[in-house]
Design an enzyme around this catalytic site. Structure first.
Site, PDB file in Angstrom:
ATOM      1  N   LEU A   9       0.842  -1.200   0.000  1.00 38.09           N
ATOM      2  CA  LEU A   9       0.000   0.000   0.000  1.00 38.09           C
ATOM      3  C   LEU A   9       0.876   1.249   0.000  1.00 38.09           C
ATOM      4  CD1 LEU A   9      -2.824  -0.891   2.538  1.00 38.09           C
ATOM      5  CD2 LEU A   9      -2.527  -1.575   0.145  1.00 38.09           C
ATOM      6  N   ALA A  10       0.639   2.072  -1.008  1.00 40.31           N
ATOM      7  CA  ALA A  10       1.468   3.273  -1.127  1.00 40.31           C
ATOM      8  C   ALA A  10       0.687   4.407  -1.765  1.00 40.31           C
ATOM      9  CB  ALA A  10       2.705   2.949  -1.955  1.00 40.31           C
ATOM     10  N   ARG A  16       1.180  14.162   6.743  1.00 40.60           N
ATOM     11  CA  ARG A  16       2.009  14.614   7.869  1.00 40.60           C
ATOM     12  C   ARG A  16       3.440  14.935   7.439  1.00 40.60           C
ATOM     13  NH1 ARG A  16       0.153   9.665  11.588  1.00 40.60           N
ATOM     14  NH2 ARG A  16      -0.511   8.937   9.541  1.00 40.60           N
ATOM     15  N   ARG A 315      32.521  13.774  -7.956  1.00 41.11           N
ATOM     16  CA  ARG A 315      31.167  13.789  -8.521  1.00 41.11           C
ATOM     17  C   ARG A 315      30.993  12.640  -9.524  1.00 41.11           C
ATOM     18  NH1 ARG A 315      30.741  19.407 -10.918  1.00 41.11           N
ATOM     19  NH2 ARG A 315      28.787  18.521 -11.697  1.00 41.11           N
ATOM     20  N   ASN A 359      51.296  15.085 -12.362  1.00 38.59           N
ATOM     21  CA  ASN A 359      51.200  15.930 -11.169  1.00 38.59           C
ATOM     22  C   ASN A 359      50.479  17.215 -11.550  1.00 38.59           C
ATOM     23  OD1 ASN A 359      51.772  17.803  -9.047  1.00 38.59           O
ATOM     24  ND2 ASN A 359      53.363  16.395  -8.348  1.00 38.59           N
TER      25      ASN A 359
HETATM   26  C1  UD1 Z   1      -1.810   2.057  10.111  1.00 41.65           C
HETATM   27  C2  UD1 Z   1      -2.698   1.037  10.842  1.00 41.65           C
HETATM   28  C3  UD1 Z   1      -2.338   1.030  12.325  1.00 41.65           C
HETATM   29  C4  UD1 Z   1      -0.865   0.710  12.467  1.00 41.65           C
HETATM   30  C5  UD1 Z   1       0.008   1.651  11.644  1.00 41.65           C
HETATM   31  C6  UD1 Z   1       1.428   1.139  11.604  1.00 41.65           C
HETATM   32  C7  UD1 Z   1      -4.852   0.923   9.681  1.00 41.65           C
HETATM   33  C8  UD1 Z   1      -6.288   1.323   9.704  1.00 41.65           C
HETATM   34  N1  UD1 Z   1      -4.094   1.384  10.684  1.00 41.65           N
HETATM   35  O1  UD1 Z   1      -2.096   3.357  10.604  1.00 41.65           O
HETATM   36  O2  UD1 Z   1      -3.100   0.070  13.009  1.00 41.65           O
HETATM   37  O3  UD1 Z   1      -0.502   0.758  13.831  1.00 41.65           O
HETATM   38  O4  UD1 Z   1      -0.449   1.713  10.264  1.00 41.65           O
HETATM   39  O5  UD1 Z   1       2.301   2.043  10.952  1.00 41.65           O
HETATM   40  O6  UD1 Z   1      -4.461   0.199   8.795  1.00 41.65           O
HETATM   41  N2  UD1 Z   1      -2.769   3.828   2.373  1.00 41.65           N
HETATM   42  C9  UD1 Z   1      -3.300   3.671   1.120  1.00 41.65           C
HETATM   43  N3  UD1 Z   1      -4.592   4.043   0.900  1.00 41.65           N
HETATM   44  C10 UD1 Z   1      -5.391   4.551   1.864  1.00 41.65           C
HETATM   45  C11 UD1 Z   1      -4.834   4.693   3.166  1.00 41.65           C
HETATM   46  C12 UD1 Z   1      -3.529   4.319   3.395  1.00 41.65           C
HETATM   47  O7  UD1 Z   1      -2.605   3.210   0.215  1.00 41.65           O
HETATM   48  O8  UD1 Z   1      -6.538   4.854   1.561  1.00 41.65           O
HETATM   49  C13 UD1 Z   1      -1.385   3.423   2.610  1.00 41.65           C
HETATM   50  C14 UD1 Z   1      -0.496   4.575   2.993  1.00 41.65           C
HETATM   51  O9  UD1 Z   1       0.131   5.124   1.839  1.00 41.65           O
HETATM   52  C15 UD1 Z   1       0.526   3.926   3.909  1.00 41.65           C
HETATM   53  C16 UD1 Z   1      -0.225   2.769   4.512  1.00 41.65           C
HETATM   54  O10 UD1 Z   1      -1.354   2.531   3.692  1.00 41.65           O
HETATM   55  O11 UD1 Z   1       1.648   3.435   3.189  1.00 41.65           O
HETATM   56  C17 UD1 Z   1      -0.677   3.055   5.950  1.00 41.65           C
HETATM   57  O12 UD1 Z   1      -1.482   4.206   5.974  1.00 41.65           O
HETATM   58  P1  UD1 Z   1      -1.364   5.296   7.116  1.00 41.65           P
HETATM   59  O13 UD1 Z   1      -2.343   6.379   6.840  1.00 41.65           O
HETATM   60  O14 UD1 Z   1       0.065   5.670   7.312  1.00 41.65           O
HETATM   61  O15 UD1 Z   1      -1.895   4.458   8.386  1.00 41.65           O
HETATM   62  P2  UD1 Z   1      -1.540   4.721   9.901  1.00 41.65           P
HETATM   63  O16 UD1 Z   1      -2.410   5.812  10.413  1.00 41.65           O
HETATM   64  O17 UD1 Z   1      -0.082   4.844  10.070  1.00 41.65           O
HETATM   65 MG    MG Z   2       1.518   5.052   8.710  1.00 42.21          MG
END
Ligand code: UD1
Ligand code: MG
Length: 447
Positions: A9-10, A16, A315, A359
């Protein structure tokens, strides 16, 4: 692993982070954090892998290529994100491993433990990777009871008692592919964030009478990166690992905490690195090299026994030969400095070859750019370039030639010749005394 599919998931921008760059593109040790994660995943050799990205994230799609991506058009939560991978995983009945792109430090060994539990005798529907962070902060909490894992509660939805739980959700989980979609379809957005939480699949599976469990991981691997401060903490962990790797490989780091490596830095044996050295991506350092303080490297190679710095900048395309010396305030770009050559002080060598044993005097500049084109300077073996010379490219200085100090060389110099290109020195005997006497006399005259 034939029975493994991975969904990363990304899709989040990472609000933040307060950045125009998608969160998972922020680099750790010089490459996007998602590439660290994908490299670890590749070692599991999954049958399928799909990355869920957000709309308009072409740079991210390119960074994860050749792996396929699916776009989550609206960010409606982690369960909603996994659902986007449904088509890509059509017909897959093995284990689905869900990873978060913002949790990139997880190790292969930890993932293998999680997968072993998922495929173990209890055949749990969901296995979660839990951890006990020093500061549980706002991580989701694992509610354990009776037989294994009962639920995951998000911090925002947790009761004060649940917030006391120190066992946290890393976000990583493994699902039984045969049950996954039926569980994910039933997740709702009825919660504090109004999002479809992936974490809800645990309680749903338990409600179906299926078992769920967790394995424990180390905090260092499970740090979730949501802010610049967490990015810095992750970078510190990665750097510590890279420093340890260099030292295990036989390098001396006089002050390890002040040396910064890239993910791919290659350091030989008996290399000595003084404090405050930075390695960008693509640097290879041979055995027995000494690197004095305050050097900066990127995309360069340094052959065995070379002596570099302090304050040297290499570089991309700089190739330093064996036993060569590169001294203070020297910049080298796209140039070969052959074995045993010396470029010791205040010099720029760009688009050039410096022949073996040559040199280069202090303050020498290869004038490689005319505002439109870059041109090449070729300095032959054993040549001697006098201090403060400018070599206006394209130009060749033959092997063994000598260039007089302060020359501006615009024409090729033959092998073993002397070239001097500067104003001829003149001398007027007694001129200074006559000058001062005249000035004093003019001053003494009344107005
Ligand atoms: C999430 C978990 C939490 C856990 C924490 C660990 C859930 C509901 N919560 O919270 O329990 O302790 O991670 O780090 O899963 N993303 C998507 N699509 C979305 C939402 C999120 O792709 O609609 C991806 C984000 O890019 C990210 C990941 O999912 O890579 C986690 O999302 P994030 O919003 O960071 O969740 P947390 O609040 O950290
Ligand atoms: Mg997170």
């Amino acid at each position: 692993m034939e029975n493994l599919a991975v969904v990363v998931l990304a899709a989040g921008m990472g609000t933040r982070m307060k950045s125009d760059l998608p969160k998972v593109m922020h680099p750790l040790a010089g490459r996007p954090m998602i590439r660290h994660l994908l490299e670890t995943v590749a070692r599991l050799d999954p049958a399928r892998l799909v990355v869920v990205v957000g709309p308009g994230m072409e740079a991210l799609e390119a960074a994860v290529a050749p792996h396929p991506t699916v776009v989550q058009h609206e960010r409606r939560g982690t369960a909603h994100a996994v659902r986007q991978a449904r088509q890509a995983l059509e017909g897959f009945e093995g284990t689905i491993l869900v990873l978060y792109g913002d949790t990139p430090l997880i190790s292969e060994a930890t993932l293998r433990r999680l997968l072993a539990e998922r495929e173990g005798p209890d055949n749990p529907a969901v296995v979660v990777l839990g951890f006990r962070p020093e500061d549980p902060a706002q991580y989701g909490r694992l509610v354990v009871g009776g037989e294994g894992l009962k639920a995951i509660v998000e911090w925002k939805d947790a009761t004060p008692q649940q917030r006391e739980i120190t066992l946290c959700n890393s976000g990583v989980l493994a699902l039984d592919g045969r049950r996954a979609w039926c569980l994910l379809d039933r997740v709702t957005d009825d919660n504090a964030k109004g999002e479809f939480y992936l974490t809800d699949v645990v309680a749903l599976a338990r409600g179906d009478g299926a078992s769920c469990s967790f394995v424990l991981g180390a905090e260092d691997e499970l740090l979730g990166i949501n802010s610049r401060a967490e990015l810095a903490a992750a970078e510190a962990l990665v750097q510590d690992g890279l420093r340890a790797r260099a030292m295990e490989g036989g390098a001396t780091l006089l002050a390890p905490g002040t040396v910064w490596f890239a993910w791919d830095t290659s350091i030989g044996r008996d290399v000595v690195i003084w404090p405050q050295v930075v390695f960008g991506p693509g640097v290879v350092v041979g055995d027995g090299v000494t690197i004095k303080g305050f050097c900066h490297f990127e995309g360069c190679t340094i052959a065995e026994g070379a002596d570099i710095g302090p304050y040297a900048r290499l570089r991309p395309g700089a190739e330093v030969g064996g036993g060569a010396h590169i001294g203070n305030f020297v910049e080298i770009k796209k140039a070969v400095v052959e074995a045993g050559a010396k470029v010791n002080h205040l010099t720029y060598i760009g688009d050039a070859r410096v022949g073996a044993g040559a040199n280069i005097g202090a303050g020498t500049i290869t004038c490689n750019y005319d505002g439109f084109n870059k041109s090449f300077t070729d300095i032959g073996e054993g040549a001697f370039i006098g201090s403060n010379s400018s070599l206006v490219a394209p130009v060749t200085v033959g092997a063994g030639a000598v260039v007089g100090a302060g020359s501006v060389i615009t024409k090729n110099v033959g092998a073993n010749a002397l070239a001097v290109a500067r104003g001829a020195q003149m001398e007027l005997a007694g001129w200074a005394e006559r000058f001062r006497a005249a000035k004093r006399a003019a001053k003494a005259k009344p107005e």
